[in-house]
Design an enzyme around this catalytic site. Structure first.
Site, PDB file in Angstrom:
ATOM      1  N   ARG A  12     -43.468 -74.024  -7.921  1.00  0.00           N
ATOM      2  CA  ARG A  12     -42.666 -73.986  -8.911  1.00  0.00           C
ATOM      3  C   ARG A  12     -41.236 -73.503  -8.452  1.00  0.00           C
ATOM      4  NH1 ARG A  12     -43.525 -71.433 -14.694  1.00  0.00           N
ATOM      5  NH2 ARG A  12     -44.620 -73.040 -14.905  1.00  0.00           N
ATOM      6  N   ALA A  38     -49.127 -66.041 -12.423  1.00  0.00           N
ATOM      7  CA  ALA A  38     -48.393 -65.503 -11.242  1.00  0.00           C
ATOM      8  C   ALA A  38     -49.308 -64.234 -10.794  1.00  0.00           C
ATOM      9  CB  ALA A  38     -47.290 -64.928 -11.573  1.00  0.00           C
ATOM     10  N   PRO A  80     -48.899 -71.161 -15.922  1.00  0.00           N
ATOM     11  CA  PRO A  80     -49.082 -69.767 -15.676  1.00  0.00           C
ATOM     12  C   PRO A  80     -48.290 -68.502 -16.509  1.00  0.00           C
ATOM     13  CG  PRO A  80     -48.069 -70.922 -13.853  1.00  0.00           C
ATOM     14  CD  PRO A  80     -48.382 -72.057 -14.919  1.00  0.00           C
ATOM     15  N   GLN A  99     -51.413 -69.584  -9.625  1.00  0.00           N
ATOM     16  CA  GLN A  99     -50.070 -69.453  -8.957  1.00  0.00           C
ATOM     17  C   GLN A  99     -49.986 -68.205  -8.221  1.00  0.00           C
ATOM     18  OE1 GLN A  99     -46.565 -68.133 -11.721  1.00  0.00           O
ATOM     19  NE2 GLN A  99     -45.796 -70.310 -11.247  1.00  0.00           N
ATOM     20  N   CYS A 123     -47.791 -64.805 -17.352  1.00  0.00           N
ATOM     21  CA  CYS A 123     -48.075 -63.443 -16.952  1.00  0.00           C
ATOM     22  C   CYS A 123     -48.539 -62.869 -18.081  1.00  0.00           C
ATOM     23  CB  CYS A 123     -46.852 -62.886 -16.448  1.00  0.00           C
ATOM     24  SG  CYS A 123     -46.252 -63.066 -15.026  1.00  0.00           S
ATOM     25  N   TYR A 131     -37.875 -64.739  -8.280  1.00  0.00           N
ATOM     26  CA  TYR A 131     -38.825 -63.993  -7.407  1.00  0.00           C
ATOM     27  C   TYR A 131     -38.652 -64.126  -6.059  1.00  0.00           C
ATOM     28  CZ  TYR A 131     -40.642 -63.126 -12.008  1.00  0.00           C
ATOM     29  OH  TYR A 131     -40.802 -62.687 -13.426  1.00  0.00           O
ATOM     30  N   ARG A 156     -45.875 -70.992 -23.890  1.00  0.00           N
ATOM     31  CA  ARG A 156     -45.842 -70.374 -25.497  1.00  0.00           C
ATOM     32  C   ARG A 156     -46.371 -71.255 -26.508  1.00  0.00           C
ATOM     33  NH1 ARG A 156     -41.041 -68.920 -22.640  1.00  0.00           N
ATOM     34  NH2 ARG A 156     -40.511 -66.814 -22.927  1.00  0.00           N
TER      35      ARG A 156
END
Length: 370
Positions: free
Chosen positions: A230, A57, A23, A100, A25, A182, A324
């Site tokens: 996660r 997310a 996942p 997610q 963003c 988070y 990435r």
């Protein structure tokens, strides 16, 4: 036979290989709703060759977003925006689609990364963030509001409602975001959790709210569909959350039916000191797997097929997730299969892309044309 391209079963979900698109963003939503960028992003990486694609997310309430551009699933509009995107992905890709679910807590109300990534003041369109304790993420930022029982119940129910919306959308699996500083990670870590009630102080108290959220989501999401989480295995700060606590927490999650632990690290504070390097988080996934027997997903600077193969073949993790690396090479799974002797699914219009030396890469040996 390649270990990376061997099948794995997560509850009723059968995956043809051990690769997940992590996942990531995109910071590109409009008022929390997916748009044409998400159509492009999701449909492209659903054809990467990975057996599972995990949507970024996806925040369970508007003030739970990291940035104004973050994706949400908290009302009819944000749900409806995903319908055509997922329909297209389903039509052309056989990859399982996970999502997610997240809440940024005190790390919300931030500018997009390419616009500084810093906190947005209320006077400039930001919002009041919430957290376990009124402790800002870093010095100089506005403090979050400490969540009371009403706020805790609201967010817990927001996770439930988002899980129910995800099921209506046909999502195959859920991953809860308990990492990277988070909200759920904020409860776990003594760096951010300074509460003195039943949700703070002792290890048992700090894990209580994340467990409540997990249990609530697991209860409403279909039993046949997997739910993972996660976690940051360490805060990379002395006196913070660490691997020993991660393992203990994972054991509690196992009692409640967690299907995988996606093992990451860091994010709770800018004071962290992370020794970056290829596969630097893999030992954490290995340790969690060895101590608990749970399915683990390794992430973090995994870029080469041989590296991913070794992680799975050696038993350090059951799956790998790439972020990435997938952005840089949206057909990473194809190239890994070619290198390792695996097979991937591809839509018929792409079958003729198969190089002559890899005649069964797509499970096809011929491609007729006039």
């Amino acid at each position: 036979m390649s270990a990376l391209f061997s099948p794995i079963k997560l509850r009723g979900l059968h995956l043809k290989n051990r690769i997940m698109v992590s996942p990531m963003c995109q910071y590109s939503a409009t008022g929390g709703a997916a748009n044409d960028w998400h159509f492009t992003h999701i449909n492209s990486l659903a054809l990467s060759g990975a057996a599972m694609f995990c949507i970024e997310a996806t925040h369970v309430e508007a003030i739970g977003r990291i940035t104004p551009g973050c994706l949400g699933l908290y009302d009819d509009a944000t749900e409806a925006a995903l319908v055509p995107i997922l329909a297209a992905a389903r039509k052309h890709s056989k990859a399982a689609i996970a999502m997610q679910l997240a809440h940024a807590g005190r790390k919300g109300s931030s500018h997009r990364p390419w616009e500084s990534g810093q906190q947005i003041p209320l006077s400039e369109g930001g919002w009041q963030t919430v957290a376990p304790s009124a402790v800002p993420h870093k010095e100089g930022e506005a403090a979050p509001a400490e969540l009371d029982d009403t706020g805790l119940a609201r967010i817990r129910e927001a996770f439930v409602a988002a899980a129910q919306r995800a099921e209506r959308l046909g999502i195959d699996a859920l991953e809860l975001h308990g990492a990277h500083g988070y909200l759920m990670h904020q409860f776990l870590s003594p760096i951010s959790n300074k509460r003195t009630d039943r949700y703070g102080g002792s290890f048992a108290n700090r894990i209580r709210y994340p467990l409540e959220v997990f249990e609530a989501v697991r209860t409403v999401f279909p039993e046949r569909k997997p739910v993972g989480i996660r976690l940051s295995a360490t805060d990379w700060i002395e006196g913070g959350w660490d691997l020993e606590q991660t393992i203990a927490f994972a054991r509690e999650l196992a009692k409640r039916g967690v299907d995988w632990i996606d093992v990451s690290s860091g994010g709770i504070s800018p004071l962290q000191k992370i020794p970056l390097g290829p596969g630097y988080q893999v030992p954490f996934a290995d340790a969690v797997r060895a101590a608990t027997g749970l399915t683990t997903i390794a992430i973090g600077l995994i870029t080469r097929p041989a590296q991913a193969e070794e992680i799975v073949a050696s038993g350090q993790a059951d799956m790998v997730a790439l972020a990435r690396g997938m952005l840089f090479d949206p057909r990473w799974g194809w190239h890994a299969a070619a290198e390792l002797g695996g097979e991937v699914d591809a839509p018929p219009p792409y079958w003729r892309a198969q190089p002559a030396e890899f005649k069964t890469l797509f499970g096809k040996t011929t491609f007729g044309a006039r």
